[in-house]
Design a protein around this motif. Sequence first.
Motif, short mmCIF file in Angstrom:
data_model
loop_
_atom_site.label_atom_id
_atom_site.label_comp_id
_atom_site.label_asym_id
_atom_site.label_seq_id
_atom_site.Cartn_x
_atom_site.Cartn_y
_atom_site.Cartn_z
N HIS A 94 1.00 -0.90 0.00
CA HIS A 94 -0.02 -0.23 -0.03
C HIS A 94 0.87 1.15 0.14
O HIS A 94 1.95 1.23 0.52
CB HIS A 94 -1.00 0.05 1.27
N PRO A 95 0.53 2.44 -0.76
CA PRO A 95 1.25 3.69 -0.73
C PRO A 95 1.73 4.02 0.89
O PRO A 95 2.67 4.59 0.91
CB PRO A 95 0.32 4.47 -1.36
N LEU A 96 0.88 3.84 1.79
CA LEU A 96 1.12 4.17 3.14
C LEU A 96 2.62 3.55 3.58
O LEU A 96 3.25 4.16 4.21
CB LEU A 96 0.07 3.68 4.13
N GLY A 97 2.76 2.29 3.14
CA GLY A 97 3.98 1.72 3.50
C GLY A 97 5.61 2.57 3.28
O GLY A 97 6.43 2.65 3.90
N THR A 98 5.20 3.04 1.89
CA THR A 98 6.25 3.74 1.39
C THR A 98 6.51 5.26 2.01
O THR A 98 7.31 5.63 2.47
CB THR A 98 6.22 4.04 -0.28
N ARG A 99 5.19 5.79 2.26
CA ARG A 99 5.12 7.08 2.82
C ARG A 99 5.73 7.01 4.37
O ARG A 99 6.38 7.86 4.71
CB ARG A 99 3.77 7.79 2.86
N LEU A 100 5.41 5.89 4.98
CA LEU A 100 5.89 5.88 6.58
C LEU A 100 7.43 5.38 6.39
O LEU A 100 8.13 6.15 7.58
CB LEU A 100 5.09 4.56 7.26
N GLY A 101 7.86 4.62 5.64
CA GLY A 101 9.13 4.10 5.60
C GLY A 101 9.37 3.31 6.66
O GLY A 101 8.86 2.95 7.53
N GLU A 102 10.79 2.87 6.45
CA GLU A 102 11.10 1.54 7.37
C GLU A 102 11.44 2.07 8.91
O GLU A 102 11.20 1.65 9.78
CB GLU A 102 12.31 0.87 7.02
N GLN A 103 11.72 3.63 8.97
CA GLN A 103 12.05 4.14 10.22
C GLN A 103 10.68 4.09 11.22
O GLN A 103 10.91 4.34 12.25
CB GLN A 103 12.73 5.11 10.21
N ALA A 104 9.65 3.91 10.68
CA ALA A 104 8.53 4.19 11.54
C ALA A 104 7.87 2.51 11.87
O ALA A 104 6.73 2.53 12.31
CB ALA A 104 7.46 4.75 10.67
N HIS A 105 8.44 1.44 11.63
CA HIS A 105 8.19 0.10 11.67
C HIS A 105 9.03 -0.08 12.98
O HIS A 105 10.23 -0.27 12.85
CB HIS A 105 8.44 -0.63 10.62
N HIS A 106 8.45 -0.95 14.05
CA HIS A 106 9.25 -1.31 15.13
C HIS A 106 8.89 -2.62 15.53
O HIS A 106 7.66 -2.83 15.60
CB HIS A 106 9.04 -0.16 16.31
N LEU A 107 9.43 -3.35 16.22
CA LEU A 107 9.30 -4.59 16.70
C LEU A 107 8.49 -4.53 18.00
O LEU A 107 7.74 -5.54 17.78
CB LEU A 107 10.59 -5.48 16.93
N THR A 108 8.77 -3.71 18.88
CA THR A 108 8.13 -3.62 20.03
C THR A 108 7.75 -2.23 20.19
O THR A 108 8.16 -1.22 19.68
CB THR A 108 9.11 -3.88 21.13
N VAL A 109 6.77 -2.07 21.16
CA VAL A 109 6.06 -0.75 21.50
C VAL A 109 7.25 0.07 22.08
O VAL A 109 7.53 1.28 21.77
CB VAL A 109 5.14 -1.02 22.49
N GLY A 110 8.04 -0.64 22.76
CA GLY A 110 9.11 0.34 23.61
C GLY A 110 10.32 0.78 22.61
O GLY A 110 10.64 1.77 22.65
N ASP A 111 10.47 0.03 21.45
CA ASP A 111 11.26 0.58 20.39
C ASP A 111 10.84 1.55 19.77
O ASP A 111 11.67 2.74 19.28
CB ASP A 111 11.51 -0.58 19.28
N ALA A 112 9.42 1.47 19.36
CA ALA A 112 8.60 2.67 18.76
C ALA A 112 8.72 4.00 19.97
O ALA A 112 8.86 5.07 19.04
CB ALA A 112 7.38 2.29 18.27
N VAL A 113 8.65 3.81 20.90
CA VAL A 113 8.48 4.90 21.90
C VAL A 113 9.76 5.46 21.82
O VAL A 113 10.08 6.88 21.95
CB VAL A 113 8.07 4.58 23.50
N THR A 114 10.95 4.74 22.00
CA THR A 114 12.29 5.05 22.04
C THR A 114 12.56 5.90 20.87
O THR A 114 13.17 7.15 20.80
CB THR A 114 13.16 3.97 22.38
N ALA A 115 12.40 5.35 19.58
CA ALA A 115 12.17 6.14 18.40
C ALA A 115 11.63 7.59 18.33
O ALA A 115 11.97 8.59 17.91
CB ALA A 115 12.01 5.27 17.28
N ALA A 116 10.48 7.37 18.86
CA ALA A 116 9.39 8.57 18.78
C ALA A 116 10.13 9.71 19.52
O ALA A 116 10.29 10.81 19.43
CB ALA A 116 8.28 8.26 19.07
N THR A 117 10.56 9.21 20.82
CA THR A 117 11.07 10.41 21.74
C THR A 117 12.60 10.79 21.19
O THR A 117 12.76 12.01 21.39
CB THR A 117 11.52 9.77 23.23
#
Length: 120
Positions: A94-117
Amino acid sequence: MHPDAQPVPPVLVVRPDGSLLFGNINRVRLAIRDQVEAADPPPTALVLDLSGSYHLGVPVLDTLEELYEDFQRRGIALHLAQVRARAATDLDRHPLGTRLGEQAHHLTVGDAVTAATRST
Protein backbone atom coordinates in the motif's frame (compact mmCIF):
# COMPACT_ATOMS: atom_id res chain seq x y z
CA MET A 1 -0.37 -6.02 29.93
CA HIS A 2 2.54 -4.09 31.46
CA PRO A 3 1.71 -2.83 34.96
CA ASP A 4 5.10 -1.09 35.20
CA ALA A 5 4.49 0.93 32.03
CA GLN A 6 4.59 4.67 32.43
CA PRO A 7 3.44 7.39 30.03
CA VAL A 8 6.22 9.05 28.06
CA PRO A 9 4.86 12.45 27.05
CA PRO A 10 4.67 13.71 24.38
CA VAL A 11 4.30 10.20 22.91
CA LEU A 12 0.82 8.65 22.89
CA VAL A 13 0.60 4.85 22.64
CA VAL A 14 -2.61 3.27 21.36
CA ARG A 15 -3.41 -0.44 21.16
CA PRO A 16 -6.81 -1.26 19.67
CA ASP A 17 -8.64 -4.15 21.31
CA GLY A 18 -8.64 -6.70 18.52
CA SER A 19 -7.91 -6.72 14.83
CA LEU A 20 -8.45 -3.68 12.62
CA LEU A 21 -11.16 -4.52 10.10
CA PHE A 22 -13.43 -2.78 7.60
CA GLY A 23 -16.26 -2.86 10.15
CA ASN A 24 -14.40 -1.18 13.01
CA ILE A 25 -11.70 1.00 11.49
CA ASN A 26 -13.76 4.19 11.46
CA ARG A 27 -14.63 3.73 15.14
CA VAL A 28 -10.96 3.11 15.92
CA ARG A 29 -9.96 6.19 13.89
CA LEU A 30 -12.39 8.35 15.85
CA ALA A 31 -11.20 6.90 19.15
CA ILE A 32 -7.58 7.65 18.24
CA ARG A 33 -8.52 11.18 17.21
CA ASP A 34 -10.32 11.69 20.53
CA GLN A 35 -7.31 10.40 22.48
CA VAL A 36 -5.01 12.76 20.59
CA GLU A 37 -7.35 15.68 21.29
CA ALA A 38 -7.57 14.82 25.00
CA ALA A 39 -3.83 14.27 25.52
CA ASP A 40 -2.07 16.76 27.75
CA PRO A 41 0.50 17.70 26.66
CA PRO A 42 -0.46 17.36 23.00
CA PRO A 43 1.42 14.45 21.45
CA THR A 44 4.22 14.92 18.97
CA ALA A 45 4.15 11.20 18.14
CA LEU A 46 1.60 8.41 18.18
CA VAL A 47 2.64 4.77 18.47
CA LEU A 48 0.01 2.41 17.09
CA ASP A 49 0.39 -1.13 18.42
CA LEU A 50 -0.89 -3.46 15.68
CA SER A 51 -0.23 -6.72 17.51
CA GLY A 52 -3.92 -7.65 17.27
CA SER A 53 -4.05 -7.32 13.48
CA TYR A 54 -2.91 -10.28 11.42
CA HIS A 55 -4.09 -8.78 8.13
CA LEU A 56 -4.62 -5.17 7.00
CA GLY A 57 -7.21 -4.79 4.26
CA VAL A 58 -7.31 -1.88 1.82
CA PRO A 59 -10.08 0.01 3.71
CA VAL A 60 -8.02 -0.24 6.91
CA LEU A 61 -4.85 0.92 5.17
CA ASP A 62 -6.69 3.77 3.44
CA THR A 63 -8.03 4.94 6.80
CA LEU A 64 -4.59 4.67 8.42
CA GLU A 65 -3.24 6.75 5.54
CA GLU A 66 -5.89 9.40 6.28
CA LEU A 67 -4.76 9.40 9.92
CA TYR A 68 -1.14 9.68 8.81
CA GLU A 69 -1.97 12.69 6.60
CA ASP A 70 -3.93 14.37 9.40
CA PHE A 71 -1.06 13.77 11.82
CA GLN A 72 1.47 15.15 9.33
CA ARG A 73 -0.52 18.39 9.09
CA ARG A 74 -0.56 18.60 12.89
CA GLY A 75 3.12 17.78 13.39
CA ILE A 76 2.47 14.33 14.90
CA ALA A 77 4.73 11.47 13.82
CA LEU A 78 3.11 8.05 13.34
CA HIS A 79 5.02 4.95 14.44
CA LEU A 80 3.75 1.38 14.05
CA ALA A 81 4.70 -1.32 16.53
CA GLN A 82 4.41 -5.10 16.50
CA VAL A 83 3.25 -5.34 12.90
CA ARG A 84 2.73 -9.03 12.17
CA ALA A 85 4.27 -10.59 9.04
CA ARG A 86 1.09 -10.75 6.95
CA ALA A 87 0.05 -7.24 8.00
CA ALA A 88 3.55 -5.98 7.12
CA THR A 89 3.20 -7.50 3.65
CA ASP A 90 -0.18 -5.77 3.25
CA LEU A 91 1.34 -2.48 4.39
CA ASP A 92 4.29 -2.83 2.01
CA ARG A 93 1.87 -3.20 -0.92
CA HIS A 94 0.00 0.00 0.00
CA PRO A 95 1.25 3.56 -0.60
CA LEU A 96 1.19 4.16 3.16
CA GLY A 97 4.04 1.69 3.59
CA THR A 98 6.28 3.80 1.36
CA ARG A 99 5.16 7.06 2.94
CA LEU A 100 5.87 5.83 6.46
CA GLY A 101 9.19 4.23 5.57
CA GLU A 102 11.05 1.59 7.53
CA GLN A 103 12.01 4.05 10.27
CA ALA A 104 8.36 4.04 11.42
CA HIS A 105 8.15 0.21 11.80
CA HIS A 106 9.23 -1.21 15.14
CA LEU A 107 9.38 -4.69 16.61
CA THR A 108 8.12 -3.59 20.02
CA VAL A 109 6.18 -0.73 21.52
CA GLY A 110 9.25 0.11 23.59
CA ASP A 111 11.37 0.42 20.43
CA ALA A 112 8.71 2.65 18.87
CA VAL A 113 8.53 4.91 21.93
CA THR A 114 12.32 5.19 22.00
CA ALA A 115 12.41 6.15 18.32
CA ALA A 116 9.53 8.59 18.78
CA THR A 117 11.22 10.35 21.68
CA ARG A 118 14.45 10.68 19.71
CA SER A 119 12.66 12.31 16.79
CA THR A 120 10.73 14.84 18.90
